[in-house]
Design a protein around this motif. Structure first.
Motif, PDB file in Angstrom:
ATOM      1  N   VAL A 216       0.860  -1.187   0.000  1.00 45.94           N
ATOM      2  CA  VAL A 216       0.000   0.000   0.000  1.00 45.94           C
ATOM      3  C   VAL A 216       0.895   1.236   0.000  1.00 45.94           C
ATOM      4  N   PRO A 217       0.368   2.388  -0.390  1.00 50.29           N
ATOM      5  CA  PRO A 217       1.178   3.615  -0.381  1.00 50.29           C
ATOM      6  C   PRO A 217       1.627   3.982   1.037  1.00 50.29           C
ATOM      7  N   GLU A 218       2.683   4.771   1.131  1.00 49.00           N
ATOM      8  CA  GLU A 218       3.158   5.218   2.436  1.00 49.00           C
ATOM      9  C   GLU A 218       2.051   5.954   3.181  1.00 49.00           C
ATOM     10  N   GLY A 219       1.924   5.619   4.481  1.00 45.98           N
ATOM     11  CA  GLY A 219       0.903   6.244   5.314  1.00 45.98           C
ATOM     12  C   GLY A 219      -0.431   5.538   5.292  1.00 45.98           C
ATOM     13  N   GLU A 220      -0.565   4.495   4.440  1.00 51.73           N
ATOM     14  CA  GLU A 220      -1.832   3.768   4.362  1.00 51.73           C
ATOM     15  C   GLU A 220      -1.821   2.570   5.307  1.00 51.73           C
ATOM     16  N   LYS A 221      -2.990   2.253   5.842  1.00 51.48           N
ATOM     17  CA  LYS A 221      -3.146   1.115   6.745  1.00 51.48           C
ATOM     18  C   LYS A 221      -3.238  -0.180   5.944  1.00 51.48           C
ATOM     19  N   LEU A 222      -2.931  -1.292   6.603  1.00 51.46           N
ATOM     20  CA  LEU A 222      -3.002  -2.600   5.968  1.00 51.46           C
ATOM     21  C   LEU A 222      -3.063  -3.673   7.027  1.00 51.46           C
ATOM     22  N   CYS A 223      -3.344  -4.888   6.610  1.00 57.65           N
ATOM     23  CA  CYS A 223      -3.209  -6.044   7.496  1.00 57.65           C
ATOM     24  C   CYS A 223      -2.521  -7.151   6.713  1.00 57.65           C
ATOM     25  N   LEU A 224      -1.747  -7.950   7.422  1.00 58.60           N
ATOM     26  CA  LEU A 224      -1.030  -9.073   6.814  1.00 58.60           C
ATOM     27  C   LEU A 224      -0.724 -10.099   7.889  1.00 58.60           C
ATOM     28  N   PHE A 225      -0.266 -11.263   7.470  1.00 58.89           N
ATOM     29  CA  PHE A 225       0.185 -12.270   8.421  1.00 58.89           C
ATOM     30  C   PHE A 225       1.699 -12.189   8.525  1.00 58.89           C
ATOM     31  N   ASN A 226       2.173 -12.028   9.755  1.00 59.73           N
ATOM     32  CA  ASN A 226       3.607 -11.839   9.970  1.00 59.73           C
ATOM     33  C   ASN A 226       4.344 -13.176   9.976  1.00 59.73           C
ATOM     34  N   THR A 227       5.634 -13.143  10.213  1.00 57.52           N
ATOM     35  CA  THR A 227       6.425 -14.364  10.172  1.00 57.52           C
ATOM     36  C   THR A 227       6.082 -15.325  11.305  1.00 57.52           C
ATOM     37  N   ALA A 228       5.382 -14.831  12.324  1.00 61.04           N
ATOM     38  CA  ALA A 228       4.919 -15.695  13.409  1.00 61.04           C
ATOM     39  C   ALA A 228       3.547 -16.285  13.091  1.00 61.04           C
ATOM     40  N   ASP A 229       3.020 -15.992  11.885  1.00 58.31           N
ATOM     41  CA  ASP A 229       1.744 -16.531  11.421  1.00 58.31           C
ATOM     42  C   ASP A 229       0.556 -15.911  12.153  1.00 58.31           C
ATOM     43  N   HIS A 230       0.730 -14.690  12.675  1.00 57.20           N
ATOM     44  CA  HIS A 230      -0.350 -13.977  13.341  1.00 57.20           C
ATOM     45  C   HIS A 230      -0.776 -12.780  12.500  1.00 57.20           C
ATOM     46  N   LEU A 231      -2.069 -12.479  12.567  1.00 53.06           N
ATOM     47  CA  LEU A 231      -2.590 -11.329  11.840  1.00 53.06           C
ATOM     48  C   LEU A 231      -2.067 -10.049  12.482  1.00 53.06           C
ATOM     49  N   GLU A 232      -1.609  -9.141  11.642  1.00 49.75           N
ATOM     50  CA  GLU A 232      -0.985  -7.912  12.115  1.00 49.75           C
ATOM     51  C   GLU A 232      -1.602  -6.717  11.393  1.00 49.75           C
ATOM     52  N   ILE A 233      -1.907  -5.687  12.151  1.00 51.06           N
ATOM     53  CA  ILE A 233      -2.393  -4.425  11.592  1.00 51.06           C
ATOM     54  C   ILE A 233      -1.231  -3.438  11.601  1.00 51.06           C
ATOM     55  N   ALA A 234      -1.004  -2.803  10.468  1.00 48.14           N
ATOM     56  CA  ALA A 234       0.168  -1.935  10.335  1.00 48.14           C
ATOM     57  C   ALA A 234      -0.165  -0.737   9.466  1.00 48.14           C
ATOM     58  N   VAL A 235       0.765   0.189   9.429  1.00 46.17           N
ATOM     59  CA  VAL A 235       0.714   1.340   8.523  1.00 46.17           C
ATOM     60  C   VAL A 235       2.055   1.391   7.818  1.00 46.17           C
ATOM     61  N   ASN A 236       2.048   1.462   6.497  1.00 44.80           N
ATOM     62  CA  ASN A 236       3.292   1.525   5.751  1.00 44.80           C
ATOM     63  C   ASN A 236       4.060   2.793   6.131  1.00 44.80           C
ATOM     64  N   LYS A 237       5.215   2.598   6.778  1.00 45.83           N
ATOM     65  CA  LYS A 237       6.049   3.687   7.278  1.00 45.83           C
ATOM     66  C   LYS A 237       5.273   4.605   8.219  1.00 45.83           C
ATOM     67  N   GLY A 238       4.413   3.987   9.043  1.00 44.43           N
ATOM     68  CA  GLY A 238       3.641   4.727  10.034  1.00 44.43           C
ATOM     69  C   GLY A 238       3.454   3.887  11.277  1.00 44.43           C
ATOM     70  N   ASN A 239       2.617   4.348  12.196  1.00 46.55           N
ATOM     71  CA  ASN A 239       2.418   3.702  13.483  1.00 46.55           C
ATOM     72  C   ASN A 239       0.939   3.405  13.673  1.00 46.55           C
ATOM     73  N   ALA A 240       0.568   2.122  13.510  1.00 45.73           N
ATOM     74  CA  ALA A 240      -0.837   1.733  13.585  1.00 45.73           C
ATOM     75  C   ALA A 240      -1.394   1.884  14.995  1.00 45.73           C
ATOM     76  N   SER A 241      -0.584   1.597  16.011  1.00 49.07           N
ATOM     77  CA  SER A 241      -1.100   1.672  17.382  1.00 49.07           C
ATOM     78  C   SER A 241      -1.516   3.091  17.733  1.00 49.07           C
ATOM     79  N   ARG A 242      -0.736   4.089  17.296  1.00 47.48           N
ATOM     80  CA  ARG A 242      -1.104   5.479  17.551  1.00 47.48           C
ATOM     81  C   ARG A 242      -2.278   5.912  16.680  1.00 47.48           C
ATOM     82  N   LEU A 243      -2.272   5.494  15.419  1.00 50.50           N
ATOM     83  CA  LEU A 243      -3.327   5.899  14.494  1.00 50.50           C
ATOM     84  C   LEU A 243      -4.696   5.447  14.979  1.00 50.50           C
TER      85      LEU A 243
END
Length: 264
Positions: A216-243
């Motif tokens: 996704v573009p920088e600053g956009e939210k997304l979800c994916l499965f991380n290397t631990a096989d858990h669903l993760e909410i993130a922001v490309n070059k951002g901070n999802a927990s604060r957002l």
């Protein structure tokens, strides 16, 4: 020579961790010591378990793992040992073992030697002497215990009903990525090929599963499965927990935020 990992809530800005390493190297001069984590804030046992669980399974068989977290959680100050998946695990009786292995049946031992005075140094010394005995094929100073004899904490599990999966936050990493207690297997079993969406405040939602953060573009939210096989909410070059307002609290109640996934 043994390989020993250290997991603690001791931090890295004081004398505690170097002191423990010095005690280990006094007994095992050629030991390799690997740090798993020391910087998760206190009273966040479930987060420590999450980090340790993802790391320890990658170590070679015969590795010793010393967990020095929440050592004062049990009034009797019991210390525990388990051998599972070829790994030697030592920890305090604070719920760590049951969180780590969940409902998997394992044999747990109590270290019978009384530690006095009781502190991270003397606890480490007992872990070290017990490891030395095990290296010589001795399991003296240990006795079998059952779950009725130790502190039991159950990990939180995502629950599904009425086309909704209610998940909890397991961990927030240093980038503000939010890890949920939803594995890829559980997600796909519930999803069954359907569309999904994760709803947030301000009517924001995520409805696409990404593979990489830069999908996704920088600053956009997304979800994916991380290397631990858990669903993760993130922001490309951002901070999802604060957002999204996820706050890192202690997890004495085992979780601190709930997220709902809807399927249609």
């Amino acid at each position: 020579m043994p390989l020993i990992t250290l997991t603690s809530d001791l931090g890295t800005q004081n004398h505690a961790l170097p002191s423990v390493k010095g005690r280990i190297m006094t007994t095992f001069p050629e030991v390799s010591i690997i740090d798993i984590t020391h910087n998760i804030p206190g009273f966040n046992l479930q987060q420590i378990v999450y980090v340790f669980k993802q790391a320890y399974r990658h170590f070679p068989q015969g590795t010793f793992h010393f967990i020095l977290c929440e050592l004062y959680a049990h009034p009797a100050r019991q210390l525990l040992y388990a051998y599972e998946n070829g790994q030697h695990i030592f920890c305090g009786d604070n719920g760590f073992m049951t969180l780590l292995f969940d409902d998997k049946p394992i044999q747990i031992y109590r270290l019978t030697e009384q530690v006095a005075p009781y502190n991270f140094i003397t606890v480490s010394d007992l872990f070290i002497s017990s490891a030395a005995a095990l290296l010589h094929q001795h399991r003296s100073g240990m006795e079998n215990v059952t779950v009725n004899d130790i502190v039991v904490k159950q990990p939180t599990h995502a629950s599904y009903r009425d086309n909704m999966l209610e998940a909890q936050v397991l961990y927030i990493d240093q980038f503000g990525n939010v890890v949920l207690n939803v594995t890829y297997k559980q997600f796909e079993e519930v999803r069954r090929g359907r569309k999904f969406k994760i709803l947030f405040m301000r009517d924001e939602e995520i409805n696409i599963l990404s593979v990489h953060y830069n999908d996704v573009p920088e600053g956009e939210k997304l979800c994916l499965f991380n290397t631990a096989d858990h669903l993760e909410i993130a922001v490309n070059k951002g901070n999802a927990s604060r957002l999204f307002g996820f706050k890192d609290r202690n997890d004495q109640s085992l979780f601190y935020n709930t997220i709902k996934l809807f399927f249609e």
